[in-house]
Enzyme design. Sequence first.
Site, PDB file in Angstrom:
ATOM      1  N   HIS A  38      76.214  -7.239   1.847  1.00 42.43           N
ATOM      2  CA  HIS A  38      76.036  -7.537   3.270  1.00 42.43           C
ATOM      3  C   HIS A  38      77.376  -7.499   3.997  1.00 42.43           C
ATOM      4  CE1 HIS A  38      72.710  -9.338   1.045  1.00 42.43           C
ATOM      5  NE2 HIS A  38      71.990  -9.270   2.157  1.00 42.43           N
ATOM      6  N   GLY A 127      72.882 -19.106  -0.397  1.00 41.10           N
ATOM      7  CA  GLY A 127      72.100 -17.863  -0.446  1.00 41.10           C
ATOM      8  C   GLY A 127      70.700 -18.169   0.039  1.00 41.10           C
ATOM      9  N   PRO A 128      70.064 -19.203  -0.529  1.00 44.54           N
ATOM     10  CA  PRO A 128      68.829 -19.673   0.094  1.00 44.54           C
ATOM     11  C   PRO A 128      69.210 -20.300   1.445  1.00 44.54           C
ATOM     12  CG  PRO A 128      69.040 -20.465  -2.184  1.00 44.54           C
ATOM     13  CD  PRO A 128      70.388 -19.953  -1.763  1.00 44.54           C
ATOM     14  N   HIS A 269      73.534  -5.558   8.467  1.00 42.14           N
ATOM     15  CA  HIS A 269      73.263  -6.844   7.816  1.00 42.14           C
ATOM     16  C   HIS A 269      73.345  -6.745   6.298  1.00 42.14           C
ATOM     17  CE1 HIS A 269      71.224 -10.531   6.546  1.00 42.14           C
ATOM     18  NE2 HIS A 269      70.638  -9.736   5.675  1.00 42.14           N
ATOM     19  N   GLU A 416      62.559 -35.066   2.861  1.00 44.21           N
ATOM     20  CA  GLU A 416      62.722 -34.902   1.405  1.00 44.21           C
ATOM     21  C   GLU A 416      63.680 -33.766   1.070  1.00 44.21           C
ATOM     22  OE1 GLU A 416      59.794 -34.838   3.014  1.00 44.21           O
ATOM     23  OE2 GLU A 416      58.956 -36.806   2.524  1.00 44.21           O
ATOM     24  N   HIS A 466      54.390 -42.606  -7.815  1.00 42.86           N
ATOM     25  CA  HIS A 466      53.018 -42.262  -7.435  1.00 42.86           C
ATOM     26  C   HIS A 466      52.664 -40.922  -8.066  1.00 42.86           C
ATOM     27  CE1 HIS A 466      54.204 -45.463  -4.832  1.00 42.86           C
ATOM     28  NE2 HIS A 466      53.005 -45.583  -4.321  1.00 42.86           N
ATOM     29  N   HIS A 478      47.961 -36.858  -1.785  1.00 47.66           N
ATOM     30  CA  HIS A 478      49.119 -37.559  -2.334  1.00 47.66           C
ATOM     31  C   HIS A 478      49.161 -37.537  -3.858  1.00 47.66           C
ATOM     32  CE1 HIS A 478      49.485 -38.816   1.732  1.00 47.66           C
ATOM     33  NE2 HIS A 478      50.408 -39.725   1.496  1.00 47.66           N
TER      34      HIS A 478
HETATM   35  C1  LIG Z   1      65.366 -19.228   2.381  1.00 44.60           C
HETATM   36  C2  LIG Z   1      65.691 -17.785   2.564  1.00 44.60           C
HETATM   37  N1  LIG Z   1      64.794 -16.984   3.152  1.00 44.60           N
HETATM   38  C3  LIG Z   1      65.042 -15.664   3.287  1.00 44.60           C
HETATM   39  C4  LIG Z   1      66.205 -15.127   2.830  1.00 44.60           C
HETATM   40  C5  LIG Z   1      66.449 -13.643   2.941  1.00 44.60           C
HETATM   41  N2  LIG Z   1      67.474 -13.400   3.959  1.00 44.60           N
HETATM   42  C6  LIG Z   1      68.754 -13.226   3.637  1.00 44.60           C
HETATM   43  S1  LIG Z   1      69.736 -13.030   4.974  1.00 44.60           S
HETATM   44  C7  LIG Z   1      68.430 -13.142   6.021  1.00 44.60           C
HETATM   45  C8  LIG Z   1      68.626 -13.040   7.495  1.00 44.60           C
HETATM   46  C9  LIG Z   1      69.654 -13.971   7.936  1.00 44.60           C
HETATM   47  O1  LIG Z   1      69.959 -13.783   9.257  1.00 44.60           O
HETATM   48  P1  LIG Z   1      71.338 -14.331   9.774  1.00 44.60           P
HETATM   49  O2  LIG Z   1      71.574 -15.659   9.239  1.00 44.60           O
HETATM   50  O3  LIG Z   1      71.322 -14.189  11.237  1.00 44.60           O
HETATM   51  O4  LIG Z   1      72.385 -13.379   9.106  1.00 44.60           O
HETATM   52  P2  LIG Z   1      73.066 -12.091   9.738  1.00 44.60           P
HETATM   53  O5  LIG Z   1      72.021 -11.010   9.750  1.00 44.60           O
HETATM   54  O6  LIG Z   1      73.510 -12.436  11.099  1.00 44.60           O
HETATM   55  O7  LIG Z   1      74.153 -11.773   8.786  1.00 44.60           O
HETATM   56  C10 LIG Z   1      67.256 -13.340   5.314  1.00 44.60           C
HETATM   57  C11 LIG Z   1      65.923 -13.467   5.959  1.00 44.60           C
HETATM   58  C12 LIG Z   1      67.121 -16.000   2.217  1.00 44.60           C
HETATM   59  N3  LIG Z   1      68.277 -15.574   1.709  1.00 44.60           N
HETATM   60  N4  LIG Z   1      66.852 -17.316   2.125  1.00 44.60           N
END
Ligand SMILES: Cc1ncc(C[n+]2csc(CCOP(=O)(O)OP(=O)(O)O)c2C)c(N)n1
Length: 673
Positions: A38, A127-128, A269, A416, A466, A478
């Site tokens: 990226h 990353g997530p 991107h 949570e 629980h 629940h």
């Molecule tokens: C929880 C999650 N959902 C989806 C993705 C896949 N994903 C990676 S980057 C991205 C878009 C992110 O957009 P932005 O934060 O604006 O990054 P930019 O394109 O500006 O670099 C997605 C959907 C991920 N990494 N984590």
Amino acid sequence: MNSQAAALKPVAAVSERDMANAIRALAMDSVQKANSGHPGMPMGMADVATVLFSRFIDIDPSAPNWPDRDRFVLSAGHGSMLQYALHYLLGYEDMPIEELQRFRQLGSRTAGHPEYGHALGIETTTGPLGQGISTAVGMALAERMLYARYGADLVNHRTYVIAGDGCLQEGISHEAIDLAGHLKLSRLIVFWDDNAISIDGPTSLSTSMDQPARFKAAGWHIQSVDGHDMEAVGAAIEAAQRSDRPSLIACRTVIGKGAPNLGGSEKTHGAPLGDAEIAATRENIGWAHAPFEVPDDILFAWREIAERGQAARHAWEQRLAASPQHEAFASAITGNLPDAVFEALVAFRKEHVEKATKVATRKASEMALGVINAATELTVGGSADLTHSNLTITKGMNRVAPSDYAGRYIHYGIREHGMAAAMNGIALHGGFVPYGGTFLCFADYARGAMRLSALMGQRVIYVMTHDSIGLGEDGPTHQPVEHLAMLRATPNLNVFRPADIIETAECWELALKSESRPSVLVLSRQNLPMLRQAHSDEPHSEENRSSQGAYILREPAEHRAVTLIATGSEVEIAIAAAERLATEHGVAAAVVSMPCWELFEEQDADHRKAVLGSAPRIAIEAAARLGWDRWIGDIGAFVGMAGFGASAPAPDLYRHFDITPEAVAAAALKLII
Ligand SMILES: Cc1ncc(C[n+]2csc(CCOP(=O)(O)OP(=O)(O)O)c2C)c(N)n1
Ligand SMILES: [Mg+2]
């Protein structure tokens, strides 16, 4: 001065723009070479990152874990090349240029997304999307809590985050922002890469959110700047540092900044720019150097930043050496729990074996926490608004309040996911051992961050009460059914489901000692009898019987005809079934209590065989069957849940779903006849 920097000669004055262009070039060239990655985000945020590092951040690549360093979290983890370029430029010893050339390849340190422990100086795995900013809230909170205990001489750093549109769209960001604003975490500064682009195209496709207004509503200090105006960025950081609230700096940027044709487009991107566009970018930004070549003067300018950090570290070390709190601080930061904790837990077990204490395991957990928290100051508790259900607070624990961080109990609110991420941040920061509670069913809500606790190998302890239909009237919304399977499927996570107060204390001991693996304590709402006392030749011993994951609780005098394996509240049912089989049918049944699959899996095969035996096996657990076939084998049976639960008193539910001693005995008779 670090040795690499010493070898470099400053040739001419280097501008911060040149320093930023080094990031741009390294990012686009590494992604191109890997044919994956990226480039857009690192190129767009290169200017902000350069100002942040060149003027503000104190880190020392030669001592990457120095406790009072500033923390930098790349929440937009897909822009990992920004982090790797920075690490190379700053001179981290494990990040030579060759690592950038091996970006995203097997065995390289330059993994697709930044991974904690994979390269020096990566503070957390990202990353997530949304996790980084939320983990950073925990780091910033831990900083304030440690500051409240040791003062500014020893604890005086900031947590800086780069977050993208994606991080701020993710729901977890809402939880994290709200918590940080409420707690007035003034040492937290978030840069929003406001490029208005995500993968599908312009963010206007999916959002109309006024992000600064959202942060403002949560109590943050907010600013908006042109992210390519370095003076404006610098001034904004200074203002943010002066604020008594957490700060958002919305940085209007151009994704892929510098690329003349693709800049501003979602095409930058997540794909290489291509040779032609890279050549045009070189031309456009005035970067005449070959791929992976950074001129000495620019490298020197970057390495000077590292020297500033090193000087700050040395000064801090002197303050630490002179501090009367030296030893206490060092022991807190290493996270070593005193022996007194474990001695107290052994004494606790002895006392309750003698008393045959019959309590719910959530209550047992509270009682065990009472002795743990009295024996150490390092544990910090909390709950996602279920304190008096999870039973996570103990005597003398004051709450952590806005601008008052001396307490050790965190009201995480009904958040949570945010709680789990914050606990990751607290654990990563160091100085505390975090535990936090919610209902087991809501592990789903915390899951994204729980997975990262496991991936990062952090000692985070989840208190999840629980734990089955045994919670009764609240009903199937629940009552967890599939959650144990989900948690057990997660690598590097210990899932403990203790059967009585003794196992609960043992599992707490194991969780506290599990320094590189998170734990989940799965606890009952309903009372459970003391099994250890009634069914063991040696009811109390110092040995922690749960440490092997499973053990024989009841061994019949004659050769086993059947082995009943159960966890938690169903061990009582297994015992009753075994007794019924013996008295009514003359069938010899062993009962194995299996509080932790993961630890049992780690035992040697002979031991496992001895515990499981060669007779047919029945597993009893008020949860989904998934995974149990591993332990019961081809000729075994399972007594548990086949679908969702229902709303009724718990005893009625156990009968309704046929999780009873009678049902187990019937299944046994069917198997062996
Ligand atoms: C929880 C999650 N959902 C989806 C993705 C896949 N994903 C990676 S980057 C991205 C878009 C992110 O957009 P932005 O934060 O604006 O990054 P930019 O394109 O500006 O670099 C997605 C959907 C991920 N990494 N984590
Ligand atoms: Mg974006």
